[in-house]
Design a protein around this motif. Structure first.
Motif, short mmCIF file in Angstrom:
data_model
loop_
_atom_site.label_atom_id
_atom_site.label_comp_id
_atom_site.label_asym_id
_atom_site.label_seq_id
_atom_site.Cartn_x
_atom_site.Cartn_y
_atom_site.Cartn_z
N UNK A 73 21.14 25.92 45.29
CA UNK A 73 21.26 27.38 45.44
C UNK A 73 22.49 27.86 44.66
N UNK A 74 23.58 27.09 44.72
CA UNK A 74 24.77 27.45 43.93
C UNK A 74 24.41 27.54 42.45
N UNK A 75 23.64 26.56 41.98
CA UNK A 75 23.24 26.54 40.56
C UNK A 75 22.44 27.80 40.22
N UNK A 95 30.99 31.04 42.27
CA UNK A 95 29.97 30.08 41.84
C UNK A 95 30.27 29.37 40.52
N UNK A 96 31.20 29.91 39.73
CA UNK A 96 31.50 29.29 38.44
C UNK A 96 32.69 28.33 38.50
N UNK A 97 33.27 28.17 39.68
CA UNK A 97 34.32 27.16 39.85
C UNK A 97 33.59 25.87 40.22
N UNK A 98 33.26 25.09 39.21
CA UNK A 98 32.33 23.97 39.36
C UNK A 98 32.99 22.72 39.91
N UNK A 99 32.15 21.89 40.54
CA UNK A 99 32.55 20.57 40.98
C UNK A 99 32.74 19.69 39.75
#
Length: 396
Positions: free
Chosen positions: A102-104, A141-145
Motif C-alpha cells: 500500500x505504501x508503494x 511515503x517517499x522516505x524509503x526503507x
C-alpha cells in the motif's frame, strides 16, 4: 472522481466508495473465489459492479504505472490476519503483511486521498510500534526503507524526519479512528480501524463523521416508548422483560436519552424481518436454510433484538457461532447468506455465487457497504470542494 482499490475482496468497500461517487479505474484482488463473486455480479445488468475493472492478481505483481491518470482516492484493506485477534499475531513478521504494498501504491499514484480499513487488533499494545510505523510511512511515503535497514531503524529515521523542518515533495495529513459500524446504522457490532489521509498540498481540514446511531436510543425505543416493539408488531405478552439493572440505568440516564438526537442502533430483526422464514422455500437469491447449527460456550449466536455480533471469516473455516442467529425461543440457526449480506449492508441485488461457507467468508471479510459509503462520501465532498475552489481561482 477516479479511484483505485487494492485487496478488494468481495467488493464491500468498493461498493461503498462507488456509491459515494468514485469511479474505479482498477480493483486488485488475488483470491479467485472473491473475483468470481465480483465477475458474477458484473454480468447482472443493474448491479453497481458492472463497470468495475477487476485485476485478479497479487497486489505485489500489479503494475501501478498502467493506471496513467491522476487518482483522487486510493482505497483498500490490507490482509488483516497479521493483526487479527483470531490470527497468528505476526504483524511485520508475517509474510501476509501487505502494508508495504500500500505504501508503494501511495508513492507511485500520489492520490489526493487514501482510505484504509483493518481489524481493531492493529491497535493492540504489542503492535503499537508497528502501527506508528504505518502512520509515519503513510505520512512520508517517499522516505524509503534502505537496503539492510530494519523497520525499527526505519521508524526511528521517519520520526527524525517527521520532527524536522524540511518539507516533503509528497506528504499526507493522516488520521485514524476505531469505529463501531453499529454507530453508523449497520445492524452489527463491528469495530474496525480506519485510516484516512489527504495530500498535504491540498490543505484539507477533515474530521470524522459523528455517529448517527446509538445504543442509548435503542434502549429508549425498547423500554421507554416501546416504539421498537410496535414497529415490529410484537405484542406486550411476547416482549422480553426489562431487567432490574437496565431499569436502574434508564432511571439514571433518562434525561440524556430523552434529549438524544441520534437514531437507535439497528438490530438483526430490523435487517431481516421482511425476509421469508429461512426454513421455507424462497425465491430470494442466497436465502437458503443451512441445517446443523448448535450453541456452545463462546458461540451462542446473535440475539434477534440487538445488532449482530461481528461476522467473521475465521482462520480455519467459518466460525459457526458468529454466523448464527439466537431466537427468543432459545433456538439457534445459521444465518442465510442473504441475511449475513444484509448485516453487512450489501444490497439485495448483490449475489454471492459460492458455497455457504465460502460466501460467509467473503461477507465476514468485507467492509460494511453503508459505513464505507459514509466515510467515502465525506472524503468525496472535501475533495470536490477543493476542486471547485481551484477552478474558481484558475478562472479569475
Amino acid at each position: 472522481m477516479k479511484s483505485v482499490e487494492l485487496f478488494t475482496g468481495a467488493g464491500g468497500l468498493a461498493m461503498g466508495t462507488a456509491k459515494a461517487g468514485f469511479h474505479h479505474l482498477a480493483l486488485v484482488e488475488r483470491d479467485k473465489h472473491s473475483c468470481y463473486t465480483i465477475r458474477e455480479n458484473q454480468q447482472r445488468s443493474n448491479n453497481a459492479a458492472s463497470n468495475w475493472r477487476l485485476h485478479q492478481m497479487d497486489v505485489a505483481d500489479f503494475d501501478i504505472s498502467t493506471i496513467g491518470k491522476e487518482i483522487d482516492l486510493l482505497a483498500g484493506g490490507p490482509p488483516c490476519q497479521p493483526f487479527s485477534i483470531g490470527g497468528r499475531h505476526g504483524a511485520h513478521l508475517d509474510e501476509r503483511d501487505m502494508f508495504p504494498q500500500f505504501f508503494r501504491a501511495v508513492r507511485e499514484l500520489r492520490p489526493k486521498a487514501f482510505l484504509i480499513e483493518n481489524v481493531r487488533g492493529l491497535l493492540r499494545q504489542n503492535f503499537i510500534n508497528y502501527f506508528e510505523y504505518i502512520i509515519l510511512q503513510l505520512t512520508h511515503p517517499e522516505v524509503l526503507l534502505n537496503d539492510n535497514e530494519s523497520w525499527i531503524e526505519h521508524v526511528a529515521r521517519l520520526e527524525r524526519h517527521h520532527n524536522g523542518a524540511v518539507p516533503d515533495d509528497l506528504e499526507y495529513k493522516v488520521t485514524y479512528k476505531l469505529l463501531n459500524a453499529a454507530d453508523y446504522g449497520v445492524p452489527q457490532k463491528r469495530e474496525r480501524v480506519f485510516i484516512v489521509g489527504f495530500r498535504s498540498d491540498l490543505n484539507i481540514n477533515w474530521s470524522w463523521t459523528e455517529p448517527t446511531h446509538t445504543e442509548e436510543a435503542l434502549i429508549w425505543d425498547k423500554w421507554v416508548t416501546g416504539e421498537y416493539w410496535e414497529r415490529h408488531s410484537i405484542p406486550s405478552s411476547a416482549r422480553p422483560d426489562c431487567n432490574p439493572k437496565l431499569r436502574a440505568r434508564l432511571q439514571k440516564t433518562g434525561a440524556s436519552l430523552l434529549g438524544s438526537m441520534t437514531a437507535p442502533w439497528r438490530t438483526v430483526r430490523d435487517a431481516i424481518s421482511d425476509l421469508p422464514n429461512s426454513h421455507a422455500a424462497s425465491s430470494i437469491p442466497n436465502h437458503i436454510y443451512i441445517p446443523g447449527a448448535r450453541s456452545y460456550p463462546g458461540h451462542t449466536g446473535s440475539p434477534l433484538d440487538e445488532p449482530a455480533k461481528t461476522l467473521k471469516a475465521g482462520v480455519h473455516g467459518v466460525p459457526g457461532g458468529e454466523n448464527m442467529l439466537a431466537l427468543p425461543s432459545g433456538e439457534v440457526r445459521y444465518f442465510t447468506v442473504r441475511e449475513a449480506a444484509r448485516l453487512q449492508t450489501f444490497p439485495d441485488d448483490y449475489y454471492f455465487p459460492c458455497t455457504w461457507g465460502e460466501s460467509m467468508r467473503q461477507i465476514g471479510n468485507a467492509v460494511p457497504v453503508n459505513l464505507a459509503y459514509i466515510i467515502a462520501s465525506s472524503i468525496y465532498n472535501h475533495l470536490q470542494f477543493v476542486t471547485a475552489n481551484k477552478k474558481i481561482v484558475n478562472a479569475v
